[in-house]
Motif scaffolding. Structure first.
Motif, PDB file in Angstrom:
ATOM      1  N   GLY A  94      18.627 -30.737  -8.926  1.00 59.73           N
ATOM      2  CA  GLY A  94      19.016 -31.914  -8.152  1.00 59.73           C
ATOM      3  C   GLY A  94      17.890 -32.335  -7.230  1.00 59.73           C
ATOM      4  O   GLY A  94      16.860 -31.657  -7.116  1.00 59.73           O
ATOM      5  N   LEU A  95      18.094 -33.462  -6.584  1.00 53.71           N
ATOM      6  CA  LEU A  95      17.110 -34.007  -5.649  1.00 53.71           C
ATOM      7  C   LEU A  95      17.855 -34.403  -4.388  1.00 53.71           C
ATOM      8  O   LEU A  95      18.757 -35.258  -4.422  1.00 53.71           O
ATOM      9  CB  LEU A  95      16.417 -35.218  -6.274  1.00 53.71           C
ATOM     10  CG  LEU A  95      15.369 -35.938  -5.420  1.00 53.71           C
ATOM     11  CD1 LEU A  95      14.194 -35.011  -5.102  1.00 53.71           C
ATOM     12  CD2 LEU A  95      14.876 -37.189  -6.138  1.00 53.71           C
ATOM     13  N   ASN A  96      17.507 -33.802  -3.257  1.00 54.28           N
ATOM     14  CA  ASN A  96      18.276 -33.990  -2.031  1.00 54.28           C
ATOM     15  C   ASN A  96      18.564 -35.445  -1.676  1.00 54.28           C
ATOM     16  O   ASN A  96      19.722 -35.801  -1.429  1.00 54.28           O
ATOM     17  CB  ASN A  96      17.568 -33.300  -0.861  1.00 54.28           C
ATOM     18  CG  ASN A  96      17.815 -31.802  -0.822  1.00 54.28           C
ATOM     19  OD1 ASN A  96      18.628 -31.278  -1.578  1.00 54.28           O
ATOM     20  ND2 ASN A  96      17.116 -31.119   0.043  1.00 54.28           N
ATOM     21  N   PRO A  97      17.565 -36.339  -1.615  1.00 53.82           N
ATOM     22  CA  PRO A  97      17.864 -37.711  -1.172  1.00 53.82           C
ATOM     23  C   PRO A  97      18.800 -38.478  -2.108  1.00 53.82           C
ATOM     24  O   PRO A  97      19.436 -39.439  -1.685  1.00 53.82           O
ATOM     25  CB  PRO A  97      16.478 -38.368  -1.109  1.00 53.82           C
ATOM     26  CG  PRO A  97      15.518 -37.244  -0.975  1.00 53.82           C
ATOM     27  CD  PRO A  97      16.120 -36.126  -1.758  1.00 53.82           C
ATOM     28  N   THR A  98      18.887 -38.057  -3.377  1.00 50.43           N
ATOM     29  CA  THR A  98      19.817 -38.726  -4.292  1.00 50.43           C
ATOM     30  C   THR A  98      21.256 -38.276  -4.075  1.00 50.43           C
ATOM     31  O   THR A  98      22.183 -38.897  -4.586  1.00 50.43           O
ATOM     32  CB  THR A  98      19.462 -38.445  -5.758  1.00 50.43           C
ATOM     33  OG1 THR A  98      19.710 -37.070  -6.069  1.00 50.43           O
ATOM     34  CG2 THR A  98      18.019 -38.806  -6.069  1.00 50.43           C
ATOM     35  N   LYS A  99      21.430 -37.165  -3.370  1.00 52.09           N
ATOM     36  CA  LYS A  99      22.751 -36.542  -3.190  1.00 52.09           C
ATOM     37  C   LYS A  99      23.371 -36.193  -4.539  1.00 52.09           C
ATOM     38  O   LYS A  99      24.592 -36.246  -4.706  1.00 52.09           O
ATOM     39  CB  LYS A  99      23.686 -37.453  -2.378  1.00 52.09           C
ATOM     40  CG  LYS A  99      23.177 -37.753  -0.976  1.00 52.09           C
ATOM     41  CD  LYS A  99      24.234 -38.397  -0.092  1.00 52.09           C
ATOM     42  CE  LYS A  99      24.504 -39.831  -0.449  1.00 52.09           C
ATOM     43  NZ  LYS A  99      25.428 -40.485   0.530  1.00 52.09           N
TER      44      LYS A  99
END
Length: 448
Positions: A94-99
């Motif tokens: 996952g990618l944090n800013p994309t939630k």
């Protein structure tokens, strides 16, 4: 125009940084480990059987193999089945800013689209995969900035899938534009916190994201038109696309060490650190206080009745880590849901939102844990960020160990062959089909 820049980026196949290609290979293999680990889950079985029954293809070139199943469905059907399967074992990147998550949708789509192209080189496949990560990430940024509800990953990773299909299908810039518009219009604008409140097999909507994204590209290639994608073409979305081909968000993706919602990971890492430093076990613990961000505090609170609830439960994850010292697929399914030791610990665990942790979300996943032992000793972890991302990346031996744990149902020789493809794919003479043959076959055998 943003659309022109995106088309050039998505369709041209220009050079990607080697670091992004290497990260793409790592995330691809990690996702395949999760796919293998999820084969036995009920959600994956239902999705695969459904795709075979209702998403057939009229010609061989329009069909694709379902990962680790051996049966074939249409390209959208195969992508949907595998993405749903992966989404229901919450151990994918996952990618944090994309939630949310990208790989669980674009990796199955890559295999589905590529099956009709046995000549595709592994490096070209990785280049296309990296491109789809970048498109999906920016679509997520734009969507989250323009809506009130917190939507599931399928609402935006569908655009990454659509771009991938257009790239591998030889689409024109206008066909890509239409595909992105179709994918956004039909993407599942499902509310994530509804699933958090009532965990089910829906998970993060990525099965539907893969289905819609594959359909969008296949329709656009046949002349179907779509409304312009607001997350791409709206004036307010433009700032999120200005660094395309300059900033490589794929390199900021995290890899999960545990197959549970990453909102719980910081607390798990904090507890693990305290256990390692102070050498206590479950019998020594009077109570545990978890301070975390609001979304994590909203995770399922009780003893789970199914694997969906287990993967979306912070207290259950903490109790499991305390009792067993690990969390793998076996700890969130089957008999683990009736573990009396874990059930006995749950009443001693309290979870509350803490403002400083909530302020750091979604860029960070922070928690702190306080443990009181039976003798009155109080242990404090301090603020802890979840491991696995650029702040605290997993070492390669940890990534490899995780892959073998997740894919444990595969014979060791097959697991090792898939893992070794992480490096082999970087060689210019390697065909992507070499990896695809290893993952198309059902669990118990390899196809010829």
């Amino acid at each position: 125009m943003t659309a022109d820049r995106i088309a050039e980026f998505a369709l041209s196949g220009h050079q990607k940084p080697e670091s992004a290609i290497v990260m793409g290979a790592t995330l691809l293999i990690d996702t395949l480990g999760v796919a293998a680990g999820a084969v036995g889950l009920e959600a994956g079985r239902i999705a695969r059987d459904y795709a075979v029954a209702f998403h057939g293809a009229s010609t061989p070139e329009n069909a694709a193999s379902i990962l680790f199943d051996g049966r074939r469905a249409s390209i959208p059907g195969a992508a949907f089945a595998a993405a749903t399967q992966i989404d229901n074992l919450d151990a994918h990147d996952g990618l944090n800013p994309t939630k949310g998550h990208i790989g669980c949708a674009v990796v199955p789509a890559l295999f589905a689209f590529a099956e009709a192209r046995p000549e595709l080189s592994a490096r070209d496949a990785l280049s296309a995969l990296v491109m789809s990560y970048e498109i999906a990430a920016r679509a997520a940024f734009a969507l989250h900035a323009s809506v009130v509800d917190y939507h599931t990953s399928g609402s935006w990773n569908a655009l990454g899938v659509a771009a991938l299909g257009c790239r591998l299908g030889g689409a024109s810039p206008d066909q890509l534009r239409q595909a992105l518009g179709i994918a956004e219009y039909h993407g599942p604008r499902s509310q994530m916190m509804r699933e958090i409140a009532n965990p089910t097999m829906l998970h993060d909507g990525s099965g539907m994201g893969a289905l819609v994204g594959t359909m969008a590209s296949l329709l656009a290639l046949r002349g179907f038109t779509g409304a312009p994608a607001l997350t791409v073409e709206d004036e307010a979305a433009a700032p999120f696309w200005t660094d395309l081909n300059e900033v490589w968000t794929i390199e900021r993706n995290y890899v999960k060490p545990y197959p549970v919602c990453r909102w719980a990971h910081a607390a798990l890492d904090a507890l693990s650190g305290l256990k390692h430093e102070n050498r206590f076990d479950a019998r020594d613990v009077a109570n545990i206080e978890v301070n975390t961000f609001a979304e994590a505090a909203a995770l399922f609170p009780g003893m789970p009745a199914n694997t969906s609830q287990a993967q979306y439960s912070l207290p259950f994850a903490v109790a499991t880590m305390l009792v067993h010292g690990r969390i793998g697929p076996d700890q969130i399914n089957g008999a683990a849901l009736r573990d009396p030791q874990v059930a006995a610990i749950l009443p001693r665990i309290s979870v509350r939102e803490t403002a400083r942790h909530s302020m750091r979300f979604p860029e960070g996943r922070w928690s702190d844990v306080n443990v009181e032992l039976n003798d009155g000793t109080r242990l404090e972890s301090g603020d802890t960020h979840a491991r696995g991302g650029p702040e605290a990346p997993l070492k390669m031996h940890e990534l490899e160990a995780k892959f073998h744990i997740m894919a444990a149902a595969l014979p060791e020789s097959r697991r090792q062959a898939i893992w070794e493809m992480r490096k082999r794919m970087l060689h210019p003479d390697t065909k992507f089909d070499e990896l695809a043959r290893l993952v198309r076959a059902p669990m118990e055998k390899l196809s010829g």
